[in-house]
Design a protein around this motif. Sequence first.
Motif, PDB file in Angstrom:
ATOM      1  N   ASN A 137      -2.908   5.302 -17.864  1.00 37.80           N
ATOM      2  CA  ASN A 137      -4.082   6.545 -18.179  1.00 37.80           C
ATOM      3  C   ASN A 137      -5.264   6.848 -17.340  1.00 37.80           C
ATOM      4  O   ASN A 137      -6.081   7.428 -17.757  1.00 37.80           O
ATOM      5  N   SER A 138      -4.963   6.275 -16.278  1.00 39.10           N
ATOM      6  CA  SER A 138      -6.058   7.233 -15.484  1.00 39.10           C
ATOM      7  C   SER A 138      -4.771   7.744 -13.850  1.00 39.10           C
ATOM      8  O   SER A 138      -4.353   7.578 -14.116  1.00 39.10           O
ATOM      9  N   GLU A 158      -3.064  -1.300  -0.167  1.00 36.13           N
ATOM     10  CA  GLU A 158      -4.111  -1.705   0.236  1.00 36.13           C
ATOM     11  C   GLU A 158      -4.753  -0.677   0.421  1.00 36.13           C
ATOM     12  O   GLU A 158      -6.374  -0.513   0.479  1.00 36.13           O
ATOM     13  N   ALA A 159      -4.551   0.662   0.598  1.00 38.21           N
ATOM     14  CA  ALA A 159      -5.509   1.949   1.527  1.00 38.21           C
ATOM     15  C   ALA A 159      -6.347   2.603   0.026  1.00 38.21           C
ATOM     16  O   ALA A 159      -6.884   3.530   1.235  1.00 38.21           O
ATOM     17  N   PHE A 160      -5.493   2.397  -1.209  1.00 36.33           N
ATOM     18  CA  PHE A 160      -6.296   2.857  -2.820  1.00 36.33           C
ATOM     19  C   PHE A 160      -6.387   2.420  -3.596  1.00 36.33           C
ATOM     20  O   PHE A 160      -6.535   0.588  -3.065  1.00 36.33           O
ATOM     21  N   GLN A 161      -7.576   2.555  -4.016  1.00 31.63           N
ATOM     22  CA  GLN A 161      -8.622   1.842  -4.825  1.00 31.63           C
ATOM     23  C   GLN A 161      -8.130   2.119  -5.943  1.00 31.63           C
ATOM     24  O   GLN A 161      -8.308   1.931  -7.047  1.00 31.63           O
ATOM     25  N   ILE A 162      -7.054   2.381  -6.361  1.00 35.41           N
ATOM     26  CA  ILE A 162      -6.611   3.528  -7.951  1.00 35.41           C
ATOM     27  C   ILE A 162      -5.356   3.485  -7.950  1.00 35.41           C
ATOM     28  O   ILE A 162      -4.388   2.419  -6.413  1.00 35.41           O
ATOM     29  N   PRO A 163      -4.466   3.299  -9.033  1.00 34.26           N
ATOM     30  CA  PRO A 163      -2.835   2.038  -8.775  1.00 34.26           C
ATOM     31  C   PRO A 163      -1.813   3.018  -8.260  1.00 34.26           C
ATOM     32  O   PRO A 163      -2.259   4.388  -8.061  1.00 34.26           O
ATOM     33  N   VAL A 164      -1.208   2.396  -7.451  1.00 31.16           N
ATOM     34  CA  VAL A 164       0.272   3.015  -6.273  1.00 31.16           C
ATOM     35  C   VAL A 164       1.365   2.568  -7.317  1.00 31.16           C
ATOM     36  O   VAL A 164       1.613   1.688  -7.754  1.00 31.16           O
ATOM     37  N   LEU A 216       6.609  14.793 -11.258  1.00 29.71           N
ATOM     38  CA  LEU A 216       5.101  15.379 -11.390  1.00 29.71           C
ATOM     39  C   LEU A 216       4.302  15.667 -12.590  1.00 29.71           C
ATOM     40  O   LEU A 216       3.694  15.994 -11.754  1.00 29.71           O
ATOM     41  N   ASN A 217       5.331  15.496 -13.133  1.00 25.31           N
ATOM     42  CA  ASN A 217       4.419  16.471 -15.243  1.00 25.31           C
ATOM     43  C   ASN A 217       3.552  14.874 -15.360  1.00 25.31           C
ATOM     44  O   ASN A 217       4.148  14.849 -16.482  1.00 25.31           O
ATOM     45  N   ASN A 218       2.794  14.667 -15.185  1.00 27.10           N
ATOM     46  CA  ASN A 218       1.675  14.330 -14.801  1.00 27.10           C
ATOM     47  C   ASN A 218       0.167  14.341 -14.970  1.00 27.10           C
ATOM     48  O   ASN A 218      -0.344  14.238 -13.520  1.00 27.10           O
ATOM     49  N   GLU A 219      -0.917  14.893 -15.113  1.00 27.91           N
ATOM     50  CA  GLU A 219      -2.058  14.728 -15.959  1.00 27.91           C
ATOM     51  C   GLU A 219      -2.669  14.197 -14.830  1.00 27.91           C
ATOM     52  O   GLU A 219      -3.579  14.395 -14.159  1.00 27.91           O
ATOM     53  N   ASN A 220      -2.482  12.746 -14.263  1.00 28.73           N
ATOM     54  CA  ASN A 220      -3.067  11.666 -14.300  1.00 28.73           C
ATOM     55  C   ASN A 220      -2.792  11.402 -12.327  1.00 28.73           C
ATOM     56  O   ASN A 220      -2.753  11.059 -11.868  1.00 28.73           O
ATOM     57  N   LEU A 221      -1.777  12.299 -12.041  1.00 31.60           N
ATOM     58  CA  LEU A 221      -0.901  12.023 -10.528  1.00 31.60           C
ATOM     59  C   LEU A 221      -2.463  12.681  -9.749  1.00 31.60           C
ATOM     60  O   LEU A 221      -2.648  14.222  -9.774  1.00 31.60           O
TER      61      LEU A 221
END
Length: 543
Positions: A137-138, A158-164, A216-221
């Motif tokens: 949800n983020s 490791e490159a991102f600080q958000i979920p992958v 691709l239809n996700n506002e949190n993408l």
Amino acid sequence: MIGYNCKYTPVEILACFDDYRLINNEAEHFDYSSQAMHSNVCSHIKAICEEIHRGDYDKLVFMNCCDSTRRLFDVAESKIKYKTILDLPIDNGACAVKRLKNDLLFLIKDLEAQTGKAFDAKEFLHNFSDKPIAFPNSKFILVLGANANGSLMNVIREAFQIPVINMTCSNNRCVSNENMSENDSLDELMEKYARALMAQTPCMRMSDTTSRKQLLNNENLAGIVYHTIKFCDYYCFEYTKLADSKTPILKIETDYTAQQLGQLSTRLEAFCETLNTENNAKIKMNKNGKYYAGIDSGSTSTELVIFDENKNIVKAVMVRTGANAQAGAQKALDEAQIGLDEIKTITATGYGRKNIDFANDDVTEITCHARGARFLYPEARYIIDIGGQDSKFITLDENGNVASFVMNDKCAAGTGRFLENMAKALEISMEQMANDGLKYSEDISISNMCTVFAESEVISLISENKKIADIIHGLNKSVAIKTKALASKALGADGVMMTGGVANNKGVVTELEKQLNTKIFISDKPEFCGAIGAGLFAVDSDR
């Protein structure tokens, strides 16, 4: 152990007869597969071939996803006790489901004969464990494209600080046993199972892939990392379509070897920086310091720029990096005659940025070059950076932020290292290399950009008594042509700037201006652009 290759493989059936595992590890080398298969076969298939050769599997159940898979099945080792390949339909229509059902029935009979075990419908229904992938949800990053294994996903995460979220090829498997019952006849059960297998999110082999757009239809993408594999074409078609969407996207290509994973970090971290998804952790500083430093640790040289609090450049030093990034950075500080106790904060960039222990923060060279370029040339919209071992083309938005970038980091052709090697072959200095190409009289073309073959071509030209200036011109032109392919957006555009040590080569710059049909801005010290950008980030971190 049964090895399988595809998300459409009926693993719930396999589990009734033996342990099973997706064959999905990178290879240390392609020694065996290079002998057994053509060199241009997909790298993923060659990696599977190497894993089979190690002897981890005695049975193989493949889906014929592509021609390379069929070739792999043909050359699979003779020591494999059992192998079969199932025909994968390209749609989920009634005829396709019926055909797959018949293949599943055949597989069951075949495995019963091979193992001496009877198929158990109750056990089969118990083997379903797939759950739909839950999207957070983020903000999150979506990995799409060709199969991405655990090692590659670790590098990306490791490159991102958000979920992958991994939605590549075999990693988005989701098969449900809904509406199936142990009271169903085997024929009915397999028909329902075939329909469930084909109801998954389609891969790019399928004739109808429109439902993939739902990913691709996700506002949190926040962005997409699109993975392609060397010599695999299926997913390149989808990338071309996605590249025109509004969602930020980064394309990466791997060859399924462990050695190439480290090269991806700069691209991934730079993409992360363009998305503004970094955490805002407070940087530790030396409160007694009065200066701010930016260090660009490159493969050939290390640049150090010292700023005061008003963003005035106090000192700029360049030294050879040598074999150790930390030692190269320390050498630059020693030459600047400024101690660490005088510096409030240091931001490192370049390939060695992670290996400088006394740096307080690190930022990729993509972002730093953008920041430095805007500082030196406020009108900059396009940056061509040719360094010691790679070349980059960066597009800036109207605010000076990185809008997009492309890199050539897999080959030294067209880089500073290429020109250094050619200067050695010609037995001239880099200064002579930079200037004498403008004095040419014959328009020679160098056909080979590979450093090894180009050197052989240069030696042949020398033996033909060609003038050194003409040969240098040919080399400069070949570098410009290769760079043009990377920087095609800059054709005829304004606001083009060149950075990196090669920008000091007047012959290369002149030829590149011809190729791009535009004037290129060169600062007084173009090799310091990355360090300047890092230094500016260091100043800003104190505000």
